[in-house]
Scaffold this active site. Structure first.
Site, short mmCIF file in Angstrom:
data_model
loop_
_atom_site.label_atom_id
_atom_site.label_comp_id
_atom_site.label_asym_id
_atom_site.label_seq_id
_atom_site.Cartn_x
_atom_site.Cartn_y
_atom_site.Cartn_z
N ASN A 125 0.85 -1.20 0.00
CA ASN A 125 0.00 0.00 0.00
C ASN A 125 0.88 1.25 0.00
O ASN A 125 0.43 2.34 0.33
CB ASN A 125 -0.93 -0.04 1.23
CG ASN A 125 -2.08 0.97 1.13
OD1 ASN A 125 -2.25 1.65 0.12
ND2 ASN A 125 -2.85 1.09 2.19
N GLY A 441 -16.76 9.55 -3.81
CA GLY A 441 -17.25 9.36 -2.44
C GLY A 441 -16.83 10.44 -1.48
O GLY A 441 -17.66 11.12 -0.90
N GLU A 493 -18.46 11.38 3.12
CA GLU A 493 -17.55 10.63 4.00
C GLU A 493 -16.88 11.49 5.07
O GLU A 493 -15.81 11.14 5.57
CB GLU A 493 -16.50 9.86 3.19
CG GLU A 493 -17.09 8.92 2.15
CD GLU A 493 -16.06 8.13 1.34
OE1 GLU A 493 -14.95 7.90 1.82
OE2 GLU A 493 -16.40 7.75 0.20
N ASP A 608 -16.20 -0.04 -2.69
CA ASP A 608 -14.87 0.31 -3.22
C ASP A 608 -13.90 -0.86 -3.10
O ASP A 608 -13.80 -1.48 -2.05
CB ASP A 608 -14.28 1.49 -2.42
CG ASP A 608 -15.02 2.79 -2.69
OD1 ASP A 608 -15.45 2.99 -3.84
OD2 ASP A 608 -15.13 3.60 -1.75
N GLU A 674 -9.42 4.99 -12.15
CA GLU A 674 -8.48 6.09 -12.37
C GLU A 674 -7.88 5.93 -13.76
O GLU A 674 -7.28 4.91 -14.06
CB GLU A 674 -7.37 6.00 -11.31
CG GLU A 674 -6.31 7.04 -11.47
CD GLU A 674 -4.98 6.59 -10.88
OE1 GLU A 674 -4.94 6.20 -9.71
OE2 GLU A 674 -4.00 6.62 -11.63
N HIS A 703 -4.81 13.78 -7.22
CA HIS A 703 -3.62 13.95 -6.37
C HIS A 703 -2.96 15.29 -6.60
O HIS A 703 -2.07 15.68 -5.86
CB HIS A 703 -2.61 12.83 -6.63
CG HIS A 703 -3.11 11.50 -6.16
ND1 HIS A 703 -3.53 10.52 -7.03
CD2 HIS A 703 -3.33 11.03 -4.92
CE1 HIS A 703 -3.97 9.49 -6.33
NE2 HIS A 703 -3.85 9.77 -5.06
C1 LIG Z 1 -7.35 5.73 -1.18
N1 LIG Z 1 -6.17 5.43 -0.45
C2 LIG Z 1 -6.19 4.78 0.77
C3 LIG Z 1 -5.26 3.73 0.99
N2 LIG Z 1 -5.26 3.07 2.15
C4 LIG Z 1 -6.14 3.38 3.09
N3 LIG Z 1 -6.16 2.70 4.23
N4 LIG Z 1 -7.03 4.39 2.94
C5 LIG Z 1 -7.08 5.11 1.79
O1 LIG Z 1 -7.91 6.02 1.68
N5 LIG Z 1 -4.38 3.40 0.02
C6 LIG Z 1 -4.43 4.00 -1.26
C7 LIG Z 1 -4.92 5.40 -1.20
C8 LIG Z 1 -3.93 6.24 -0.52
N6 LIG Z 1 -4.44 7.52 -0.40
C9 LIG Z 1 -4.54 8.19 0.76
C10 LIG Z 1 -5.07 9.45 0.66
C11 LIG Z 1 -5.20 10.22 1.78
C12 LIG Z 1 -4.77 9.72 3.00
C13 LIG Z 1 -4.90 10.62 4.15
O2 LIG Z 1 -5.35 11.73 3.98
N7 LIG Z 1 -4.50 10.24 5.34
C14 LIG Z 1 -4.62 11.12 6.46
C15 LIG Z 1 -5.00 10.37 7.71
C16 LIG Z 1 -6.41 9.99 7.65
C17 LIG Z 1 -6.93 9.75 9.04
O3 LIG Z 1 -7.00 8.62 9.48
N8 LIG Z 1 -7.24 10.81 9.75
C18 LIG Z 1 -7.71 10.77 11.11
C19 LIG Z 1 -6.70 11.44 12.00
C20 LIG Z 1 -6.56 12.85 11.61
C21 LIG Z 1 -5.40 13.51 12.28
O4 LIG Z 1 -4.28 13.29 11.95
N9 LIG Z 1 -5.70 14.38 13.22
C22 LIG Z 1 -4.68 15.14 13.85
C23 LIG Z 1 -5.19 16.55 13.95
C24 LIG Z 1 -5.32 17.18 12.63
C25 LIG Z 1 -5.92 18.55 12.68
O5 LIG Z 1 -6.24 19.05 13.75
O6 LIG Z 1 -6.05 19.11 11.59
C26 LIG Z 1 -4.44 14.59 15.24
O7 LIG Z 1 -5.23 13.75 15.67
O8 LIG Z 1 -3.44 15.00 15.80
C27 LIG Z 1 -9.04 11.47 11.22
O9 LIG Z 1 -9.52 12.05 10.24
O10 LIG Z 1 -9.62 11.39 12.30
C28 LIG Z 1 -3.30 11.82 6.69
O11 LIG Z 1 -3.38 12.85 7.36
O12 LIG Z 1 -2.23 11.36 6.23
C29 LIG Z 1 -4.22 8.47 3.10
C30 LIG Z 1 -4.10 7.69 1.96
N1 LIG Z 2 -14.80 6.24 -1.55
C1 LIG Z 2 -13.39 6.48 -1.36
C2 LIG Z 2 -12.57 5.71 -2.35
C3 LIG Z 2 -11.13 6.01 -2.31
S1 LIG Z 2 -10.19 4.87 -3.19
C4 LIG Z 2 -13.11 7.96 -1.49
O1 LIG Z 2 -13.84 8.59 -2.21
O2 LIG Z 2 -12.18 8.47 -0.88
#
Ligand SMILES: CN1c2c(nc(N)[nH]c2=O)NC[C@@H]1CNc1ccc(C(=O)N[C@@H](CCC(=O)N[C@@H](CCC(=O)N[C@@H](CCC(=O)O)C(=O)O)C(=O)O)C(=O)O)cc1
Ligand SMILES: N[C@@H](CCS)C(=O)O
Ligand SMILES: [Zn+2]
Length: 763
Positions: A125, A441, A493, A608, A674, A703
């Site tokens: 991943n 989504g 979402e 998905d 994509e 992206h």
């Molecule tokens: C579609 N994709 C995904 C993959 N794998 C997954 N498991 N999920 C996916 O969606 N693989 C292929 C692709 C990869 N693409 C992405 C795209 C975007 C992200 C992403 O944005 N990741 C976020 C973390 C998401 C998350 O879990 N967020 C939590 C925690 C948020 C957080 O960090 N909070 C901070 C405070 C932030 C603030 O105040 O602004 C904290 O707690 O300290 C949430 O939303 O609750 C990222 O930030 O990297 C990943 C893969």
């Molecule tokens: N429903 C998800 C798919 C990501 S691969 C989204 O829109 O983020």
């Protein structure tokens, strides 16, 4: 006997690198401040490794964005469009900003510079930036970071082992721009690898690790010959004092035994987790000087290792090879979270079953102790710990799950009618225009939304208030979509932290962490759930949100689920039962959700499966078995609905030429994919196959902050319509929009809707 490591996670246990990168990109901190964070992380991780007894510290595993991109820069293969020019029009040297331009693109509309393509690194991943290579191109050393890191590690008192992707894997992962054989570039590439090795030797390096994970694949004779040519060439031209460790991982290389055992390298790393029989095979063909690096600790999973059993297995070889046996993880620890130290909420019974990157180093240290130490009492303690942990492994069997699985019949995996009948029932019910517009989504996960969730998690916001605020966000998201004029809406979402973790939180048999972050690409991280027991659905997971969103509009709102194959691949899964069985357990949980959504009046449900292609084994000979169970699990999750309920699926980062038969067998009514970065060439496979169901080829790259113009979209869809009958086509972005801002999303989607109008007139 040495302990060695192949690579350490770079993001930081608190995702320090992520936050620094994003601050830098927003212009909030200077490049010096970003580099200072990078240096602190490197130094901290080197120190942890040294403290765990790692003697040769991997260097070059750190990257600000992507280590494959760093190598492309080192080799001077960054495309011209990503290079900055000075006032006189001369190309400036590569720096961090060049790399960020390559990874993220730049500019808007006419002035825009497209990012490099990003795709999955083998079957992980993790996403890497694909190098674009041209016929006859030359290479030279053009980026110094790896040499600087070597110096930095030395100054801190460590003995660095630089790590680079080997020349054959680099070529294999690159894309040929134009019609030529990438292997024609091997000879000039090797010349630069020689220069790189020379530079390392001048720095006093004694071991360099060249990673060739491509060896886990079944290679054609030409690519096998490239391996022989490369390592013979490098052996003939390297400084005598420099040793090469050839590292394979992500799978067995037993099928290449005769090829690899002939190579004049000083050391060989094997992924023994994927195939322990390689140990005997390769140890018997080692020369008297060669080192064997035994990859015995799983770098792809988080479960504590049975090091007492591993020690028993290695003992005869340890006695035979003595200091020529090295102990290592199976692959770089990039794919594991950093450390268990920050986890305070895990149950004690789950916690003791786990080992993250830092703990895996300790496992190596303990393993070395078991193999070499005379301290019997310490050894006994280690053995006792392992035995207790094994016996404590909770029996997480759930007989209801087992019973349900035994009751499945072929009908459980099949929709009621064929696609033609279903689509006509759906047309009648949904009454959508030609070329319906939709999104995948997610809508922007703004700082405000993440902030709400953070306050809710820490107890600063009540569940009621959290729910109320998210309803506002959802309402706003629906209103914006209505204003934009999309045909099929989504709820956005907003309530989901992640498309996999969100579901895991409501599944029995699945645990989750607070800080178990793993880098997905650039600054983006995921927190894979831990599947430790039999999986079932605790309660409806999405129905309330779907119904709330649907109550706000007459237009159809898609129910939005993550599929069983993706939940499995993006989790850390138990290893005591076959993966296909876990997939079917998850499929039943999703099937329950699908049934509830339909019952609640949701007429389109998207399941998905972006990880469907990524789960494909590296070896082609194992593909069919994978396709059989992965398709079955998807169909099990989806087939519960009536004909007039429309099932969508979505896949990103995929190539379809090797999976199109399986994709068609999934029999989703609509698949969104994509395609924009490939300029719709990914559709060729669908055209050739005469793919029968509906397709939404992505019209813009989510992206990148770039906003596609109406013309861009019309051009791409016109190209799509040359390949696929127009009545089968939908219009949508490549993937979800959670990483974008509303400022980017709204104009982009307005252009999508405008382009649909132009196209409808045209057709
Ligand atoms: C579609 N994709 C995904 C993959 N794998 C997954 N498991 N999920 C996916 O969606 N693989 C292929 C692709 C990869 N693409 C992405 C795209 C975007 C992200 C992403 O944005 N990741 C976020 C973390 C998401 C998350 O879990 N967020 C939590 C925690 C948020 C957080 O960090 N909070 C901070 C405070 C932030 C603030 O105040 O602004 C904290 O707690 O300290 C949430 O939303 O609750 C990222 O930030 O990297 C990943 C893969
Ligand atoms: N429903 C998800 C798919 C990501 S691969 C989204 O829109 O983020
Ligand atoms: Zn996607």
């Amino acid at each position: 006997m040495k302990i060695t490591n192949l690579g350490f996670p770079r993001i930081g246990s608190q995702r320090e690198l992520k936050f620094a990168l994003e601050q830098y990109w927003r212009g909030e901190i200077s490049q010096e401040a970003l580099v200072a964070v990078g240096n602190t992380l490197k130094a901290r991780h080197w120190q942890w490794q040294a403290e765990a007894g790692v003697e040769l510290i991997p260097v070059g595993d750190f990257a600000y964005y992507d280590h494959v991109l760093d190598l492309t820069a080192t080799l001077n293969a960054i495309p011209k469009r990503h290079r900055a020019v000075d006032d006189l029009g001369n190309i400036k040297p590569i720096d961090l900003d060049t790399l960020f331009t390559a990874a993220r693109g730049k500019g808007h509309s006419a002035q825009q510079v497209c990012a490099a393509k990003m795709t999955k690194f083998f079957n992980t991943n993790y996403h890497y930036q694909v190098a674009e290579l041209h016929e006859g191109q030359t290479f030279s050393i053009a980026y110094e970071q790896i040499f600087d890191d070597v110096t930095q590690a030395q100054q801190l008192g460590h003995t660095p082992k630089p790590v680079l992707l080997g020349p054959v894997t680099f070529l294999h992962l690159s894309t040929a721009v134009g019609d030529f054989d990438k292997l024609s570039l091997l000879t000039p590439l090797l010349t630069v690898y020689q220069q790189i090795l020379q530079r390392f030797a001048e720095q006093g390096v004694t071991w360099v690790q060249l990673d060739e994970p491509v060896l886990a694949a079944e290679l054609s004779p030409q690519w096998q010959q490239a391996i022989t040519q490369s390592y013979t060439n490098l052996a003939d031209n390297k400084p005598a004092e420099l040793n090469i460790l050839l590292a394979s991982y992500y799978g067995s290389i037993a099928h290449h035994h005769s090829l690899v055992s002939q190579l004049p390298v000083q050391g060989l790393h094997l992924d023994l987790v994927s195939d322990s029989s390689q140990l005997d095979l390769f140890s018997n063909s080692l020369t008297a000087e060669q080192v064997l690096s035994a990859g015995v600790i799983n770098g792809r999973n988080v479960w504590a290792a049975d090091i007492d059993l591993i020690a028993q297995q290695l003992k005869p070889l340890a006695d035979k090879l003595a200091d020529r046996l090295w102990l290592a993880p199976s692959c770089s620890l990039l794919h594991t979270p950093v450390s268990l130290d920050s986890e305070t909420q895990l149950s004690a019974s789950l916690y003791e079953q786990l080992a993250f990157a830092k703990q895996k180093l300790t496992e190596l240290q303990d393993l070395k102790g078991l193999l070499t130490s005379n301290d019997h009492s310490t050894k006994q303690q280690i053995i006792n710990r392992c035995q207790t942990r094994r016996s404590n492994k909770a029996a997480n069997a759930d007989k209801h799950v087992a019973t349900r699985l035994t009751k499945l019949t072929p009908d459980s995996f099949q929709r009621q009618s064929c696609f033609e009948q279903r689509i006509s029932a759906q047309h009648q019910k949904l009454n959508l225009p030609l070329l319906p517009t939709t999104t995948i989504g997610s809508f922007p996960q703004t700082a405000a939304i993440r902030g709400l969730r953070k306050r809710w998690r820490t107890g600063d916001l009540s569940s009621q208030e959290y729910q109320r605020q998210l309803e506002q966000v959802t309402k706003d998201t629906i209103e914006r979509q209505l204003k934009i004029g999309l045909d099929v809406l989504v709820h956005g979402e907003a309530e989901r932290n992640d498309m996999v973790e969100y579901f895991a939180q409501d599944l029995n048999g699945v645990g989750f962490t607070d800080f178990g972050w793993v880098q997905s690409y650039g600054s983006r991280c995921v927190k894979p759930p831990l599947i430790f027991g039999d999986v079932s659905r605790e309660k409806p997971m999405t129905v309330e949100w779907a119904c709330y969103a649907q109550s706000l509009t007459e237009k159809p709102v898609k129910g939005m689920l993550t599929g069983p194959v993706t939940i499995l691949h993006w989790s850390f899964a138990r290893e005591d039962i076959p993966r296909e069985q876990i997939a079917n357990q998850i499929a039943l949980a999703i099937r329950d959700e699908v049934a509830d959504l339909e019952q609640a009046g949701i007429s389109i449900i998207q399941i998905d499966e972006p990880a469907f292609r990524e789960g494909l084994p590296i070896k082609q000979s194992q593909w069919q078995h994978y396709f059989d169970w992965a398709v079955a699990a998807f169909k099990l999750s989806a087939s519960v609905v009536q004909d007039n309920t429309q099932i969508h699926t979505h896949m990103c980062y995929s190539e379809f030429n090797d999976s199109i038969t399986a994709i068609a067998a999934m029999d989703a009514d609509v698949i969104t994919i994509e395609t924009s970065r490939s300029q719709m060439t990914l559709l060729d496979t669908f055209e050739y196959f005469q793919y029968p169901n509906d397709i939404g080829p992505g019209v813009y790259d989510i992206h990148s902050p770039n906003i596609p113009s109406v013309d861009d979209i019309v051009t791409l869809m016109t190209r799509a319509a040359e390949k696929i009958p127009v009545k089968q086509l939908w219009i949508n972005p490549d993937c979800g929009l959670k990483t974008r801002t509303w400022d980017e999303v709204e104009p982009a989607l307005k252009n999508v809707v405008e382009a649909a109008k132009v196209l409808r007139r045209q057709y």
